[in-house]
Design a protein around this motif. Structure first.
Motif, PDB file in Angstrom:
ATOM      1  N   TRP A 113      32.911  10.003  26.928  1.00 36.05           N
ATOM      2  CA  TRP A 113      33.705  10.975  27.666  1.00 36.05           C
ATOM      3  C   TRP A 113      34.911  10.304  28.317  1.00 36.05           C
ATOM      4  O   TRP A 113      36.033  10.823  28.254  1.00 36.05           O
ATOM      5  N   LEU A 114      34.706   9.145  28.935  1.00 36.56           N
ATOM      6  CA  LEU A 114      35.813   8.431  29.573  1.00 36.56           C
ATOM      7  C   LEU A 114      36.874   8.007  28.553  1.00 36.56           C
ATOM      8  O   LEU A 114      38.074   8.111  28.810  1.00 36.56           O
ATOM      9  N   GLN A 115      36.442   7.561  27.388  1.00 40.47           N
ATOM     10  CA  GLN A 115      37.393   7.205  26.336  1.00 40.47           C
ATOM     11  C   GLN A 115      38.166   8.447  25.892  1.00 40.47           C
ATOM     12  O   GLN A 115      39.380   8.391  25.689  1.00 40.47           O
ATOM     13  N   TRP A 116      37.491   9.563  25.729  1.00 42.00           N
ATOM     14  CA  TRP A 116      38.119  10.817  25.337  1.00 42.00           C
ATOM     15  C   TRP A 116      39.172  11.246  26.352  1.00 42.00           C
ATOM     16  O   TRP A 116      40.215  11.798  25.991  1.00 42.00           O
ATOM     17  N   LEU A 117      38.911  10.956  27.638  1.00 38.06           N
ATOM     18  CA  LEU A 117      39.859  11.290  28.705  1.00 38.06           C
ATOM     19  C   LEU A 117      41.039  10.324  28.774  1.00 38.06           C
ATOM     20  O   LEU A 117      41.978  10.561  29.531  1.00 38.06           O
ATOM     21  N   GLY A 118      40.988   9.240  28.022  1.00 33.89           N
ATOM     22  CA  GLY A 118      42.098   8.294  28.009  1.00 33.89           C
ATOM     23  C   GLY A 118      41.927   7.088  28.903  1.00 33.89           C
ATOM     24  O   GLY A 118      42.886   6.346  29.141  1.00 33.89           O
ATOM     25  N   PHE A 119      40.715   6.857  29.398  1.00 33.17           N
ATOM     26  CA  PHE A 119      40.457   5.646  30.169  1.00 33.17           C
ATOM     27  C   PHE A 119      40.309   4.472  29.208  1.00 33.17           C
ATOM     28  O   PHE A 119      39.871   4.636  28.069  1.00 33.17           O
ATOM     29  N   THR A 120      40.655   3.285  29.697  1.00 38.13           N
ATOM     30  CA  THR A 120      40.520   2.060  28.932  1.00 38.13           C
ATOM     31  C   THR A 120      39.507   1.164  29.636  1.00 38.13           C
ATOM     32  O   THR A 120      39.547   1.019  30.866  1.00 38.13           O
ATOM     33  N   PHE A 121      38.619   0.560  28.861  1.00 32.02           N
ATOM     34  CA  PHE A 121      37.648  -0.378  29.423  1.00 32.02           C
ATOM     35  C   PHE A 121      38.286  -1.755  29.448  1.00 32.02           C
ATOM     36  O   PHE A 121      38.739  -2.251  28.413  1.00 32.02           O
ATOM     37  N   ILE A 122      38.359  -2.334  30.649  1.00 30.17           N
ATOM     38  CA  ILE A 122      39.126  -3.568  30.812  1.00 30.17           C
ATOM     39  C   ILE A 122      38.271  -4.786  31.138  1.00 30.17           C
ATOM     40  O   ILE A 122      38.774  -5.916  31.038  1.00 30.17           O
ATOM     41  N   ALA A 123      37.025  -4.597  31.534  1.00 31.01           N
ATOM     42  CA  ALA A 123      36.199  -5.756  31.882  1.00 31.01           C
ATOM     43  C   ALA A 123      34.728  -5.390  31.822  1.00 31.01           C
ATOM     44  O   ALA A 123      34.351  -4.234  32.011  1.00 31.01           O
ATOM     45  N   GLU A 124      33.921  -6.398  31.536  1.00 28.13           N
ATOM     46  CA  GLU A 124      32.466  -6.276  31.610  1.00 28.13           C
ATOM     47  C   GLU A 124      31.995  -7.098  32.793  1.00 28.13           C
ATOM     48  O   GLU A 124      32.437  -8.225  32.984  1.00 28.13           O
ATOM     49  N   HIS A 125      31.114  -6.505  33.589  1.00 27.99           N
ATOM     50  CA  HIS A 125      30.550  -7.198  34.748  1.00 27.99           C
ATOM     51  C   HIS A 125      29.042  -7.298  34.541  1.00 27.99           C
ATOM     52  O   HIS A 125      28.314  -6.320  34.749  1.00 27.99           O
ATOM     53  N   SER A 126      28.585  -8.447  34.126  1.00 30.84           N
ATOM     54  CA  SER A 126      27.144  -8.649  33.968  1.00 30.84           C
ATOM     55  C   SER A 126      26.554  -8.952  35.344  1.00 30.84           C
ATOM     56  O   SER A 126      27.268  -9.367  36.260  1.00 30.84           O
ATOM     57  N   ASP A 127      25.292  -8.691  35.495  1.00 34.61           N
ATOM     58  CA  ASP A 127      24.603  -8.942  36.770  1.00 34.61           C
ATOM     59  C   ASP A 127      25.229  -8.165  37.926  1.00 34.61           C
ATOM     60  O   ASP A 127      25.344  -8.675  39.033  1.00 34.61           O
ATOM     61  N   TYR A 128      25.631  -6.924  37.679  1.00 30.49           N
ATOM     62  CA  TYR A 128      26.305  -6.110  38.692  1.00 30.49           C
ATOM     63  C   TYR A 128      25.275  -5.335  39.508  1.00 30.49           C
ATOM     64  O   TYR A 128      24.310  -4.803  38.969  1.00 30.49           O
ATOM     65  N   GLY A 129      25.494  -5.251  40.799  1.00 36.09           N
ATOM     66  CA  GLY A 129      24.651  -4.452  41.684  1.00 36.09           C
ATOM     67  C   GLY A 129      23.286  -5.061  41.906  1.00 36.09           C
ATOM     68  O   GLY A 129      22.961  -6.134  41.380  1.00 36.09           O
ATOM     69  N   PRO A 130      22.468  -4.377  42.701  1.00 36.51           N
ATOM     70  CA  PRO A 130      21.147  -4.918  43.048  1.00 36.51           C
ATOM     71  C   PRO A 130      20.211  -5.080  41.851  1.00 36.51           C
ATOM     72  O   PRO A 130      19.321  -5.933  41.881  1.00 36.51           O
ATOM     73  N   GLU A 131      20.430  -4.292  40.785  1.00 31.77           N
ATOM     74  CA  GLU A 131      19.584  -4.436  39.593  1.00 31.77           C
ATOM     75  C   GLU A 131      20.160  -5.443  38.602  1.00 31.77           C
ATOM     76  O   GLU A 131      19.553  -5.699  37.570  1.00 31.77           O
ATOM     77  N   ARG A 132      21.338  -5.971  38.893  1.00 36.08           N
ATOM     78  CA  ARG A 132      21.984  -7.013  38.083  1.00 36.08           C
ATOM     79  C   ARG A 132      22.129  -6.576  36.616  1.00 36.08           C
ATOM     80  O   ARG A 132      21.772  -7.285  35.698  1.00 36.08           O
ATOM     81  N   ARG A 133      22.691  -5.388  36.442  1.00 38.10           N
ATOM     82  CA  ARG A 133      22.877  -4.813  35.104  1.00 38.10           C
ATOM     83  C   ARG A 133      24.318  -4.986  34.641  1.00 38.10           C
ATOM     84  O   ARG A 133      25.214  -5.275  35.429  1.00 38.10           O
ATOM     85  N   LEU A 134      24.528  -4.700  33.355  1.00 39.42           N
ATOM     86  CA  LEU A 134      25.862  -4.734  32.782  1.00 39.42           C
ATOM     87  C   LEU A 134      26.599  -3.446  33.157  1.00 39.42           C
ATOM     88  O   LEU A 134      26.132  -2.349  32.868  1.00 39.42           O
ATOM     89  N   PHE A 135      27.747  -3.606  33.816  1.00 40.12           N
ATOM     90  CA  PHE A 135      28.629  -2.486  34.143  1.00 40.12           C
ATOM     91  C   PHE A 135      29.975  -2.729  33.481  1.00 40.12           C
ATOM     92  O   PHE A 135      30.392  -3.868  33.296  1.00 40.12           O
ATOM     93  N   LEU A 136      30.631  -1.633  33.121  1.00 42.43           N
ATOM     94  CA  LEU A 136      31.928  -1.686  32.468  1.00 42.43           C
ATOM     95  C   LEU A 136      32.981  -1.134  33.405  1.00 42.43           C
ATOM     96  O   LEU A 136      32.825  -0.032  33.947  1.00 42.43           O
ATOM     97  N   GLU A 137      34.051  -1.899  33.584  1.00 41.53           N
ATOM     98  CA  GLU A 137      35.164  -1.439  34.424  1.00 41.53           C
ATOM     99  C   GLU A 137      36.161  -0.676  33.553  1.00 41.53           C
ATOM    100  O   GLU A 137      36.513  -1.115  32.485  1.00 41.53           O
ATOM    101  N   PHE A 138      36.600   0.474  34.068  1.00 40.35           N
ATOM    102  CA  PHE A 138      37.540   1.299  33.316  1.00 40.35           C
ATOM    103  C   PHE A 138      38.723   1.684  34.202  1.00 40.35           C
ATOM    104  O   PHE A 138      38.642   1.681  35.435  1.00 40.35           O
ATOM    105  N   VAL A 139      39.851   1.991  33.543  1.00 40.37           N
ATOM    106  CA  VAL A 139      41.079   2.320  34.262  1.00 40.37           C
ATOM    107  C   VAL A 139      41.906   3.300  33.444  1.00 40.37           C
ATOM    108  O   VAL A 139      41.820   3.319  32.208  1.00 40.37           O
ATOM    109  N   ARG A 140      42.661   4.122  34.142  1.00 38.27           N
ATOM    110  CA  ARG A 140      43.658   4.972  33.499  1.00 38.27           C
ATOM    111  C   ARG A 140      44.908   4.934  34.368  1.00 38.27           C
ATOM    112  O   ARG A 140      44.860   5.192  35.557  1.00 38.27           O
ATOM    113  N   ILE A 141      46.006   4.583  33.717  1.00 32.21           N
ATOM    114  CA  ILE A 141      47.300   4.470  34.428  1.00 32.21           C
ATOM    115  C   ILE A 141      48.249   5.495  33.827  1.00 32.21           C
ATOM    116  O   ILE A 141      48.343   5.615  32.613  1.00 32.21           O
TER     117      ILE A 141
END
Length: 141
Positions: A113-141
């Protein structure tokens, strides 16, 4: 309260993995810190989600959305949501030319859905948050 009590399992799991918060705590935090913050209502009058933007600095906002299964259960509500999400996003970018956030990599539907809206994934954050999971950072400019 309706959204926190019936939050999609994927959204509740993301909230827990990102912050360790309950759905209710996450919605309360987002509501109190967002400008704007809005509820999404089905064609039958049921609250099916909430979204908003937390201002970070001038022209930059952390966009978020949390929903219930009602967002996708009804075909007409789903189509309305998809159509309106593009329109609302375009309007938001008049105030926030840069929108960003992170998402739980397990949530494949959100990523599409985010890709369809035109967001771009710019970074991967492993070990993110208290559960230390993989999170993806996205941006739209």
């Amino acid at each position: 309260v309706a959204v926190s009590n019936a939050m999609r399992a994927e959204d509740a799991a993301e909230v827990m993995a990102q912050s360790g918060s309950t759905p209710r705590e996450a919605l309360l935090f987002c509501m109190l810190n967002s400008a704007p913050c809005q509820a999404m209502v089905s064609r039958n009058g049921h609250t099916i989600g909430m979204w908003g933007v937390i201002p970070e600095e001038d022209g930059v906002g952390r966009i978020w959305m949390l929903g219930t299964d009602g967002m996708v259960d009804d075909r007409l509500d789903r189509l309305t949501f998809l159509r309106q999400s593009k329109e609302v996003l375009d309007q938001l970018q008049l105030s926030y030319p840069l929108l960003f956030n992170v998402m739980d990599a397990r949530n494949v539907v959100h990523k599409k859905w985010l890709q369809w809206l035109g967001f771009t994934f710019i970074a991967e954050h492993s070990d993110y948050g208290p559960e230390r999971r993989l999170f993806l950072e996205f941006v739209r400019i």
